[in-house]
Design a protein around this motif. Structure first.
Motif, PDB file in Angstrom:
ATOM      1  N   TRP A 199      -8.462 -34.859 -53.134  1.00 55.05           N
ATOM      2  CA  TRP A 199      -9.010 -35.637 -52.024  1.00 55.05           C
ATOM      3  C   TRP A 199      -8.296 -36.985 -51.866  1.00 55.05           C
ATOM      4  CZ3 TRP A 199     -13.654 -33.016 -54.096  1.00 55.05           C
ATOM      5  CH2 TRP A 199     -14.181 -32.093 -53.181  1.00 55.05           C
ATOM      6  N   GLY A 200      -7.309 -37.256 -52.707  1.00 55.32           N
ATOM      7  CA  GLY A 200      -6.513 -38.467 -52.558  1.00 55.32           C
ATOM      8  C   GLY A 200      -6.980 -39.660 -53.370  1.00 55.32           C
ATOM      9  N   ASP A 201      -7.960 -39.471 -54.247  1.00 54.22           N
ATOM     10  CA  ASP A 201      -8.410 -40.574 -55.104  1.00 54.22           C
ATOM     11  C   ASP A 201      -7.433 -40.779 -56.252  1.00 54.22           C
ATOM     12  OD1 ASP A 201     -11.058 -41.336 -53.997  1.00 54.22           O
ATOM     13  OD2 ASP A 201     -11.523 -39.242 -54.435  1.00 54.22           O
ATOM     14  N   SER A 202      -7.257 -42.027 -56.672  1.00 52.75           N
ATOM     15  CA  SER A 202      -6.409 -42.346 -57.817  1.00 52.75           C
ATOM     16  C   SER A 202      -7.250 -42.294 -59.091  1.00 52.75           C
ATOM     17  CB  SER A 202      -5.806 -43.742 -57.669  1.00 52.75           C
ATOM     18  OG  SER A 202      -4.947 -43.779 -56.566  1.00 52.75           O
ATOM     19  N   ILE A 203      -6.850 -41.420 -60.015  1.00 50.10           N
ATOM     20  CA  ILE A 203      -7.573 -41.270 -61.276  1.00 50.10           C
ATOM     21  C   ILE A 203      -7.234 -42.452 -62.181  1.00 50.10           C
ATOM     22  CG2 ILE A 203      -7.870 -39.847 -63.331  1.00 50.10           C
ATOM     23  CD1 ILE A 203      -7.050 -37.423 -61.647  1.00 50.10           C
ATOM     24  N   LYS A 204      -8.266 -43.009 -62.792  1.00 52.84           N
ATOM     25  CA  LYS A 204      -8.096 -44.106 -63.738  1.00 52.84           C
ATOM     26  C   LYS A 204      -8.776 -43.720 -65.041  1.00 52.84           C
ATOM     27  CE  LYS A 204      -8.568 -47.266 -59.875  1.00 52.84           C
ATOM     28  NZ  LYS A 204      -8.940 -46.302 -58.876  1.00 52.84           N
ATOM     29  N   PRO A 205      -8.189 -44.043 -66.166  1.00 56.12           N
ATOM     30  CA  PRO A 205      -8.841 -43.739 -67.440  1.00 56.12           C
ATOM     31  C   PRO A 205     -10.257 -44.317 -67.490  1.00 56.12           C
ATOM     32  CG  PRO A 205      -6.592 -44.443 -67.807  1.00 56.12           C
ATOM     33  CD  PRO A 205      -6.889 -44.668 -66.347  1.00 56.12           C
ATOM     34  N   GLY A 206     -11.156 -43.550 -68.068  1.00 55.86           N
ATOM     35  CA  GLY A 206     -12.530 -44.008 -68.225  1.00 55.86           C
ATOM     36  C   GLY A 206     -13.492 -43.555 -67.142  1.00 55.86           C
ATOM     37  N   VAL A 207     -12.990 -42.985 -66.037  1.00 53.32           N
ATOM     38  CA  VAL A 207     -13.888 -42.540 -64.980  1.00 53.32           C
ATOM     39  C   VAL A 207     -14.559 -41.229 -65.388  1.00 53.32           C
ATOM     40  CG1 VAL A 207     -12.653 -43.700 -63.125  1.00 53.32           C
ATOM     41  CG2 VAL A 207     -12.060 -41.343 -63.696  1.00 53.32           C
ATOM     42  N   VAL A 238     -18.063 -35.626 -58.372  1.00 48.77           N
ATOM     43  CA  VAL A 238     -17.095 -34.631 -57.915  1.00 48.77           C
ATOM     44  C   VAL A 238     -16.009 -35.383 -57.156  1.00 48.77           C
ATOM     45  CG1 VAL A 238     -16.705 -32.627 -56.426  1.00 48.77           C
ATOM     46  CG2 VAL A 238     -18.832 -32.803 -57.760  1.00 48.77           C
ATOM     47  N   LYS A 239     -14.803 -35.383 -57.697  1.00 51.87           N
ATOM     48  CA  LYS A 239     -13.699 -36.117 -57.095  1.00 51.87           C
ATOM     49  C   LYS A 239     -12.433 -35.282 -56.922  1.00 51.87           C
ATOM     50  CE  LYS A 239     -15.108 -40.454 -56.633  1.00 51.87           C
ATOM     51  NZ  LYS A 239     -14.933 -41.222 -55.410  1.00 51.87           N
ATOM     52  N   ASP A 240     -12.489 -34.019 -57.354  1.00 56.11           N
ATOM     53  CA  ASP A 240     -11.288 -33.201 -57.288  1.00 56.11           C
ATOM     54  C   ASP A 240     -11.678 -31.747 -57.034  1.00 56.11           C
ATOM     55  OD1 ASP A 240      -8.559 -32.663 -57.367  1.00 56.11           O
ATOM     56  OD2 ASP A 240      -8.298 -33.242 -59.465  1.00 56.11           O
ATOM     57  N   LYS A 241     -10.730 -30.993 -56.480  1.00 60.01           N
ATOM     58  CA  LYS A 241     -10.926 -29.564 -56.218  1.00 60.01           C
ATOM     59  C   LYS A 241      -9.929 -28.787 -57.062  1.00 60.01           C
ATOM     60  CE  LYS A 241     -10.287 -30.434 -51.770  1.00 60.01           C
ATOM     61  NZ  LYS A 241     -10.121 -30.287 -50.328  1.00 60.01           N
ATOM     62  N   MET A 242     -10.376 -27.618 -57.522  1.00 65.98           N
ATOM     63  CA  MET A 242      -9.519 -26.758 -58.321  1.00 65.98           C
ATOM     64  C   MET A 242      -8.793 -25.753 -57.419  1.00 65.98           C
ATOM     65  SD  MET A 242     -12.260 -26.143 -61.384  1.00 65.98           S
ATOM     66  CE  MET A 242     -11.155 -25.317 -62.510  1.00 65.98           C
ATOM     67  N   HIS A 243      -7.825 -25.082 -57.983  1.00 63.91           N
ATOM     68  CA  HIS A 243      -7.091 -24.033 -57.271  1.00 63.91           C
ATOM     69  C   HIS A 243      -8.071 -22.954 -56.808  1.00 63.91           C
ATOM     70  CE1 HIS A 243      -4.381 -20.647 -56.621  1.00 63.91           C
ATOM     71  NE2 HIS A 243      -3.407 -21.551 -56.504  1.00 63.91           N
ATOM     72  N   SER A 244      -7.782 -22.327 -55.694  1.00 64.93           N
ATOM     73  CA  SER A 244      -8.692 -21.353 -55.091  1.00 64.93           C
ATOM     74  C   SER A 244      -8.901 -20.094 -55.939  1.00 64.93           C
ATOM     75  CB  SER A 244      -8.210 -20.967 -53.694  1.00 64.93           C
ATOM     76  OG  SER A 244      -6.909 -20.416 -53.778  1.00 64.93           O
ATOM     77  N   ARG A 245      -8.100 -19.883 -56.962  1.00 68.36           N
ATOM     78  CA  ARG A 245      -8.281 -18.691 -57.807  1.00 68.36           C
ATOM     79  C   ARG A 245      -9.521 -18.789 -58.701  1.00 68.36           C
ATOM     80  NH1 ARG A 245      -3.763 -21.107 -60.295  1.00 68.36           N
ATOM     81  NH2 ARG A 245      -4.168 -21.863 -62.385  1.00 68.36           N
ATOM     82  N   TRP A 246     -10.028 -19.997 -58.943  1.00 71.34           N
ATOM     83  CA  TRP A 246     -11.166 -20.183 -59.837  1.00 71.34           C
ATOM     84  C   TRP A 246     -12.479 -20.012 -59.104  1.00 71.34           C
ATOM     85  CZ3 TRP A 246      -9.264 -19.526 -64.264  1.00 71.34           C
ATOM     86  CH2 TRP A 246      -8.043 -20.087 -64.642  1.00 71.34           C
ATOM     87  N   ARG A 247     -13.483 -19.490 -59.802  1.00 70.04           N
ATOM     88  CA  ARG A 247     -14.830 -19.284 -59.255  1.00 70.04           C
ATOM     89  C   ARG A 247     -15.860 -19.809 -60.244  1.00 70.04           C
ATOM     90  NH1 ARG A 247     -12.490 -18.727 -55.341  1.00 70.04           N
ATOM     91  NH2 ARG A 247     -12.154 -16.949 -54.022  1.00 70.04           N
ATOM     92  N   ASN A 248     -16.896 -20.459 -59.717  1.00 66.95           N
ATOM     93  CA  ASN A 248     -18.029 -20.936 -60.512  1.00 66.95           C
ATOM     94  C   ASN A 248     -17.573 -21.737 -61.738  1.00 66.95           C
ATOM     95  OD1 ASN A 248     -20.931 -21.012 -60.576  1.00 66.95           O
ATOM     96  ND2 ASN A 248     -20.795 -19.821 -62.456  1.00 66.95           N
ATOM     97  N   ARG A 249     -16.703 -22.700 -61.493  1.00 64.68           N
ATOM     98  CA  ARG A 249     -16.080 -23.438 -62.592  1.00 64.68           C
ATOM     99  C   ARG A 249     -15.981 -24.922 -62.265  1.00 64.68           C
ATOM    100  NH1 ARG A 249     -11.270 -21.762 -66.404  1.00 64.68           N
ATOM    101  NH2 ARG A 249     -12.194 -19.741 -66.016  1.00 64.68           N
TER     102      ARG A 249
END
Length: 131
Positions: free
Chosen positions: A45-53, A84-95
């Motif tokens: 989604w374009g958020d910058s990950i920072k340690p500790g989040v 929730v700040k990120d999306k996984m690859h479409s191959r994953w389900r219920n994860r």
């Protein structure tokens, strides 16, 4: 949480309902071989990950269940509230994938396990008592 307007009849009562869901949980780090070689610290989604989040990625099927961007999530074996700040690859389900900074050892120790999460849904009740 209840919100009331003073001097007016209550129109909207807001609160979060926590919905339980069993998911498979893994862990990830903001490293090029686990995320993106070009931008390892940028979420889908374009958020910058920072340690500790306290952030998680969700499989795309969970988006339809209400685990959308910025949804609050409690993980049964971890303290605090994750977003929730990120999306996984479409191959994953219920994860879900739990962000664990750059601590690869901690992520490997977490491994893959079935857990129960609860996620927040804002519940609106509208009382139409105005004439």
């Amino acid at each position: 949480m209840f919100l009331l307007a003073l001097g007016c009849s209550p129109k909207v009562v807001e609160k979060y309902e926590w919905i339980p869901l069993e998911v498979t949980a893994t862990a990830y780090n903001s490293l090029p071989n686990q995320t993106s070689y070009e931008h390892p610290a940028i979420t889908a989604w374009g958020d910058s990950i920072k340690p500790g989040v306290k952030w998680i990625a969700v499989s795309r099927d969970l988006l339809k269940k209400g685990l959308a961007y910025n949804t609050m999530v409690k993980i049964d074996t971890l303290e605090g509230i994750y977003l929730v700040k990120d999306k996984m690859h479409s191959r994953w389900r219920n994860r879900i994938d739990i962000y664990m900074d750059e601590d690869v050892k901690k992520a490997k120790e977490w491994g893959k396990r079935k857990i129960t999460i609860t996620y927040a849904v804002l519940k609106d009740t509208i009382n139409n008592t105005n004439p």
